[in-house]
Design an enzyme around this catalytic site. Structure first.
Site, PDB file in Angstrom:
ATOM      1  N   HIS A 283       0.858  -1.198   0.000  1.00 21.70           N
ATOM      2  CA  HIS A 283       0.000   0.000   0.000  1.00 21.70           C
ATOM      3  C   HIS A 283       0.892   1.246   0.000  1.00 21.70           C
ATOM      4  CE1 HIS A 283      -3.508   2.404   0.579  1.00 21.70           C
ATOM      5  NE2 HIS A 283      -3.816   2.118   1.815  1.00 21.70           N
TER       6      HIS A 283
ATOM      7  N   HIS B 280      -2.224  -2.276  -9.634  1.00 21.20           N
ATOM      8  CA  HIS B 280      -3.271  -1.648  -8.805  1.00 21.20           C
ATOM      9  C   HIS B 280      -4.521  -2.521  -8.833  1.00 21.20           C
ATOM     10  CE1 HIS B 280      -5.899   1.403  -7.086  1.00 21.20           C
ATOM     11  NE2 HIS B 280      -4.791   1.996  -6.693  1.00 21.20           N
TER      12      HIS B 280
ATOM     13  N   ASP C 247       2.674   5.504  -6.500  1.00 20.85           N
ATOM     14  CA  ASP C 247       3.919   5.438  -5.724  1.00 20.85           C
ATOM     15  C   ASP C 247       5.173   5.372  -6.580  1.00 20.85           C
ATOM     16  OD1 ASP C 247       1.989   3.484  -3.519  1.00 20.85           O
ATOM     17  OD2 ASP C 247       2.792   5.472  -3.098  1.00 20.85           O
TER      18      ASP C 247
END
Ligand code: SDX
Length: 429
Positions: A267, A308, A365
């Site tokens: 995450h 994702h 990210d």
């Protein structure tokens, strides 16, 4: 004309049950399953909740196939271009963009609450100097209920709103205090004359011995990154906040749980892992070897910053952050070999059959760490930056749930353990 319900039939018993269709304003429709246990005697099984909607929300919409992200209906691209983080915070919390008077009142209240109780600095000083800042954040934020217990009647909307504002306001102050503890620097108090991101920079990097000049490039970059990380519907940490909130726990406990969930490398912790992965890859010539590792089911290595649960197309945030990384590096007159490496890694991966077939694209990210690094944020603070921003989403979603409380969240299980058996005395075993 109302839509016909789904019919679920157990072909073993011939029993059927009608499952009403539940459509929102956008996105895939759902069907309600609450009648299934009583009518057919079954529960549903959905590990990881990949096929389950946990709530109804009006805050954020994602279309994973189209790479669409909207906060309260506004496309993320427009907010990134034209808004600022506190305006987005107001929007996520209240549902509408503020007018000038509302904006000024909101930002003034956030400024007003930016200090923390002095005893919190004593708490922080008790950590070992090399404690991970996310571990410190989870502990310190959870302790806020011990400092701000006077107004924690969760049935009082005013107390709920105040707790939400305090969280948004104090996260940068706590984050900076954790960083300064690690550096062995004295506490820096929030200067009220600066805006949210300028204040954060001042608290992070100012030293008593000299005047600190806030970099407008850095302040603008943080504001953009905070907007992009603010909310993302029912991701793991937000679902954690909602689950903890469904027990009636106070918002500081909910956000502390969200921080802990966000820290996981699958995450929000991925932004820290991406930088470590890029440093491990080291050179473009090593990219094929790591792409092969990512594809090898027997190799635990995953391409951090890729993939994702919802986006099966580009993560729109990654596209914006990649452009911002170029701009920040050029405005700072810097070049970063890891940026070149990241771009090459993206190019090679997106041409690879495995990534194409599994629809693995760079996520939020993948590039954010390049910007944080250029602006002097240490890798261990990358996920803390994510937590500062996501606090706005967490408290907005917590407020939405608290305004219309749901039943306590309590999933069931498939029991696969021993059936009944009798206790055997230790001398007979
Ligand atoms: C965030 O949910 C959100 O909205 C999160 C977030 C937010 O704003 O809140 O967007 C923020 O958490 C972004 C994700 C950051 N994490 C990473 O970058 C870590 C690397 N990514 C993976 O761990 C993974 O892609 C997840 C966790 C992001 C998604 O996991 P899923 O949806 O459970 O997908 P999966 O693990 O079932 O993968 C499907 C397939 C698998 O192969 P098969 O078992 O089908 O053969 O794709 C493979 C996986 O092995 N796969 C990868 C991969 N990600 C998935 N293979 C290599 N490298 C990867 N990164």
């Amino acid at each position: 004309m109302s839509e016909k319900p789904m019919i679920l039939t157990d072909q073993n018993s011939g029993e059927s049950v009608e499952l009403p269709i539940n459509r929102g304003t956008e996105g895939e429709p759902t069907f309600e399953i609450k009648a299934v246990p009583s009518k057919l005697g079954y529960f549903t099984y959905d590990p990881g909740y990949a096929a389950t909607a946990s709530c109804t929300s009006k805050i954020t919409f994602i279309d994973g196939g189209m790479g669409i992200l909207r906060y309260r209906g506004y496309p993320i691209e427009q907010l990134a271009e034209q808004s600022d983080f506190l305006e987005v915070a107001f929007l996520l919390m209240n549902g509408e963009l503020p007018n000038r008077a509302e904006y000024d009142e909101f930002t003034a209240e956030i400024t007003y609450h930016s200090m923390v109780h002095e005893k919190l600095n004593t708490f922080i000083s008790g950590f070992h100097y090399d404690a991970h800042p996310m571990a410190m954040m989870a502990g310190v934020v959870g302790s806020l209920a011990a400092f701000y217990h006077a107004k924690l009647d969760m049935s009082d909307p005013g107390h709920r709103k105040l707790a939400a504002m305090r969280m948004i306001s104090k996260m940068p102050t706590i984050a900076a205090a954790c960083y300064r503890h690690h550096m062995g620097w004295p506490t820096a108090y929030p200067p009220n004359g600066l805006n949210y991101c300028e204040r954060f920079l001042h608290m992070m990097f100012s030293v008593p011995a000299e005047t600190y000049e806030v970099s407008s490039v850095a302040a603008r970059a943080f504001d953009l990154l905070f907007i992009l990380h603010a909310d993302h519907e029912q991701n793991a940490s937000t679902s954690t906040v909602r689950l903890v909130g469904s027990t009636g726990a106070n918002p500081y406990a909910c956000v502390a749980a969200g921080i802990s969930a966000l820290w996981g490398p699958a995450h929000g912790g991925a932004n820290e892992q991406v930088l470590k992965m890029l440093e491990q890859i080291g050179d473009v010539s090593n990219v094929p070897k790591f792409v092969a590792k990512a594809k090898d089911r027997d190799d635990p290595f995953r391409m951090m910053g890729f993939g994702h649960r919802v986006y099966k197309n580009f993560d729109p945030r990654a596209t914006i952050i990649r452009e911002a990384a170029h701009e920040v590096l050029s405005e700072l007159g810097q070049s970063d070999p890891l940026m070149d490496l990241a771009l090459e890694l993206e190019r090679i991966a997106l041409e690879d059959e495995y990534f194409i077939e599994k629809k693995l694209y760079p996520n939020v990210d993948f590039y954010s760490g390049i910007i944080y690094r250029a602006l002097g944020i240490p890798v261990s603070m990358f996920t803390v930056m994510f937590a500062i921003a996501r606090t706005v989403g967490w408290v907005s979603q917590w407020l939405e749930q608290s305004d219309n409380p749901t039943r306590i969240g309590r999933p069931r299980q498939v029991y696969a353990g021993e059936t009944e058996r009798n206790y055997v005395d230790i001398d007979q075993r």
